[in-house]
Design a protein around this motif. Structure first.
Motif, PDB file in Angstrom:
ATOM      1  N   PHE A  17      57.483  39.798  18.795  1.00 31.74           N
ATOM      2  CA  PHE A  17      56.826  39.652  20.084  1.00 31.74           C
ATOM      3  C   PHE A  17      57.223  38.316  20.709  1.00 31.74           C
ATOM      4  CE2 PHE A  17      54.031  37.874  16.913  1.00 31.74           C
ATOM      5  CZ  PHE A  17      53.506  36.724  17.493  1.00 31.74           C
ATOM      6  N   GLU A  18      57.183  38.305  22.034  1.00 30.89           N
ATOM      7  CA  GLU A  18      57.461  37.078  22.787  1.00 30.89           C
ATOM      8  C   GLU A  18      56.163  36.281  22.885  1.00 30.89           C
ATOM      9  OE1 GLU A  18      60.293  35.906  23.774  1.00 30.89           O
ATOM     10  OE2 GLU A  18      61.510  37.667  23.339  1.00 30.89           O
ATOM     11  N   GLN A  19      56.197  35.036  22.451  1.00 29.61           N
ATOM     12  CA  GLN A  19      55.001  34.205  22.434  1.00 29.61           C
ATOM     13  C   GLN A  19      54.540  33.795  23.827  1.00 29.61           C
ATOM     14  OE1 GLN A  19      57.139  31.751  19.656  1.00 29.61           O
ATOM     15  NE2 GLN A  19      55.384  31.776  18.263  1.00 29.61           N
ATOM     16  N   ASP A  20      55.412  33.903  24.820  1.00 31.40           N
ATOM     17  CA  ASP A  20      55.021  33.541  26.180  1.00 31.40           C
ATOM     18  C   ASP A  20      54.645  34.756  27.034  1.00 31.40           C
ATOM     19  OD1 ASP A  20      57.564  34.582  26.376  1.00 31.40           O
ATOM     20  OD2 ASP A  20      58.381  32.945  27.572  1.00 31.40           O
ATOM     21  N   ASP A  21      54.560  35.933  26.418  1.00 31.64           N
ATOM     22  CA  ASP A  21      54.156  37.159  27.117  1.00 31.64           C
ATOM     23  C   ASP A  21      52.701  37.457  26.741  1.00 31.64           C
ATOM     24  OD1 ASP A  21      53.555  39.934  27.608  1.00 31.64           O
ATOM     25  OD2 ASP A  21      55.688  40.342  27.747  1.00 31.64           O
ATOM     26  N   PRO A  22      51.766  37.310  27.675  1.00 33.94           N
ATOM     27  CA  PRO A  22      50.345  37.493  27.356  1.00 33.94           C
ATOM     28  C   PRO A  22      50.008  38.866  26.756  1.00 33.94           C
ATOM     29  CG  PRO A  22      50.588  36.525  29.538  1.00 33.94           C
ATOM     30  CD  PRO A  22      51.966  36.916  29.067  1.00 33.94           C
ATOM     31  N   LYS A  23      50.658  39.908  27.233  1.00 34.89           N
ATOM     32  CA  LYS A  23      50.390  41.257  26.721  1.00 34.89           C
ATOM     33  C   LYS A  23      50.852  41.386  25.264  1.00 34.89           C
ATOM     34  CE  LYS A  23      51.151  46.117  27.770  1.00 34.89           C
ATOM     35  NZ  LYS A  23      51.791  47.075  28.673  1.00 34.89           N
ATOM     36  N   GLN A  24      52.064  40.927  24.965  1.00 29.26           N
ATOM     37  CA  GLN A  24      52.589  40.995  23.605  1.00 29.26           C
ATOM     38  C   GLN A  24      51.806  40.075  22.669  1.00 29.26           C
ATOM     39  OE1 GLN A  24      56.838  40.550  23.221  1.00 29.26           O
ATOM     40  NE2 GLN A  24      57.246  41.850  25.009  1.00 29.26           N
ATOM     41  N   LEU A  25      51.399  38.929  23.175  1.00 28.25           N
ATOM     42  CA  LEU A  25      50.618  37.988  22.373  1.00 28.25           C
ATOM     43  C   LEU A  25      49.260  38.594  22.016  1.00 28.25           C
ATOM     44  CD1 LEU A  25      50.938  35.164  21.202  1.00 28.25           C
ATOM     45  CD2 LEU A  25      49.820  34.279  23.252  1.00 28.25           C
ATOM     46  N   ALA A  26      48.626  39.269  22.967  1.00 31.58           N
ATOM     47  CA  ALA A  26      47.339  39.920  22.711  1.00 31.58           C
ATOM     48  C   ALA A  26      47.489  41.031  21.670  1.00 31.58           C
ATOM     49  CB  ALA A  26      46.762  40.480  24.014  1.00 31.58           C
ATOM     50  N   GLU A  27      48.572  41.783  21.739  1.00 31.55           N
ATOM     51  CA  GLU A  27      48.819  42.845  20.758  1.00 31.55           C
ATOM     52  C   GLU A  27      49.040  42.250  19.367  1.00 31.55           C
ATOM     53  OE1 GLU A  27      49.180  46.358  18.848  1.00 31.55           O
ATOM     54  OE2 GLU A  27      48.470  46.049  20.893  1.00 31.55           O
ATOM     55  N   ALA A  28      49.761  41.147  19.291  1.00 30.30           N
ATOM     56  CA  ALA A  28      49.992  40.481  18.002  1.00 30.30           C
ATOM     57  C   ALA A  28      48.670  39.980  17.421  1.00 30.30           C
ATOM     58  CB  ALA A  28      50.971  39.327  18.171  1.00 30.30           C
ATOM     59  N   GLU A  29      47.792  39.450  18.268  1.00 31.67           N
ATOM     60  CA  GLU A  29      46.491  38.981  17.788  1.00 31.67           C
ATOM     61  C   GLU A  29      45.628  40.153  17.320  1.00 31.67           C
ATOM     62  OE1 GLU A  29      42.903  35.915  18.943  1.00 31.67           O
ATOM     63  OE2 GLU A  29      44.311  36.522  20.510  1.00 31.67           O
ATOM     64  N   ARG A  30      45.669  41.277  18.019  1.00 28.86           N
ATOM     65  CA  ARG A  30      44.932  42.483  17.584  1.00 28.86           C
ATOM     66  C   ARG A  30      45.446  42.953  16.224  1.00 28.86           C
ATOM     67  NH1 ARG A  30      44.837  43.659  23.105  1.00 28.86           N
ATOM     68  NH2 ARG A  30      46.800  44.783  23.065  1.00 28.86           N
ATOM     69  N   ARG A  31      46.778  42.961  16.057  1.00 30.64           N
ATOM     70  CA  ARG A  31      47.369  43.365  14.778  1.00 30.64           C
ATOM     71  C   ARG A  31      46.909  42.416  13.670  1.00 30.64           C
ATOM     72  NH1 ARG A  31      52.296  42.933  16.098  1.00 30.64           N
ATOM     73  NH2 ARG A  31      52.465  45.016  16.946  1.00 30.64           N
ATOM     74  N   PHE A  32      46.925  41.114  13.941  1.00 31.31           N
ATOM     75  CA  PHE A  32      46.477  40.112  12.965  1.00 31.31           C
ATOM     76  C   PHE A  32      45.045  40.417  12.525  1.00 31.31           C
ATOM     77  CE2 PHE A  32      44.432  36.273  11.612  1.00 31.31           C
ATOM     78  CZ  PHE A  32      45.384  35.592  10.887  1.00 31.31           C
TER      79      PHE A  32
END
Length: 73
Positions: A17-32
């Motif tokens: 995921f791209e760390q500067d993309d809010p949508k991808q960052l939110a998905e990564a946090e949900r996965r975490f």
């Protein structure tokens, strides 16, 4: 680009995921949060290459490794 690596009984899967993309960052946090809730341990690499266990999502980590709880018996 950051990567979450999930180890399980089938091997591993990688989620980039791209760390500067809010949508991808939110998905990564949900996965975490989902994986931690399922009992996985999360760790990031230190500068020396060692692993350091973490308990909360770190949006600046380039690589996070998730490994399942050890089961003995």
């Amino acid at each position: 680009m950051a990567t979450q690596i999930v180890m399980d009984h089938t091997g591993d899967s990688r989620h980039s995921f791209e760390q500067d993309d809010p949508k991808q960052l939110a998905e990564a946090e949900r996965r975490f949060k989902k994986l931690i809730g399922q009992g996985f341990t999360a760790a990031t690499r230190t500068g020396g290459g060692d692993l350091h266990a973490i308990r909360s999502f770190d949006p600046t980590a380039d690589e996070t490794l998730f490994y399942p709880r050890l089961v003995g018996g």
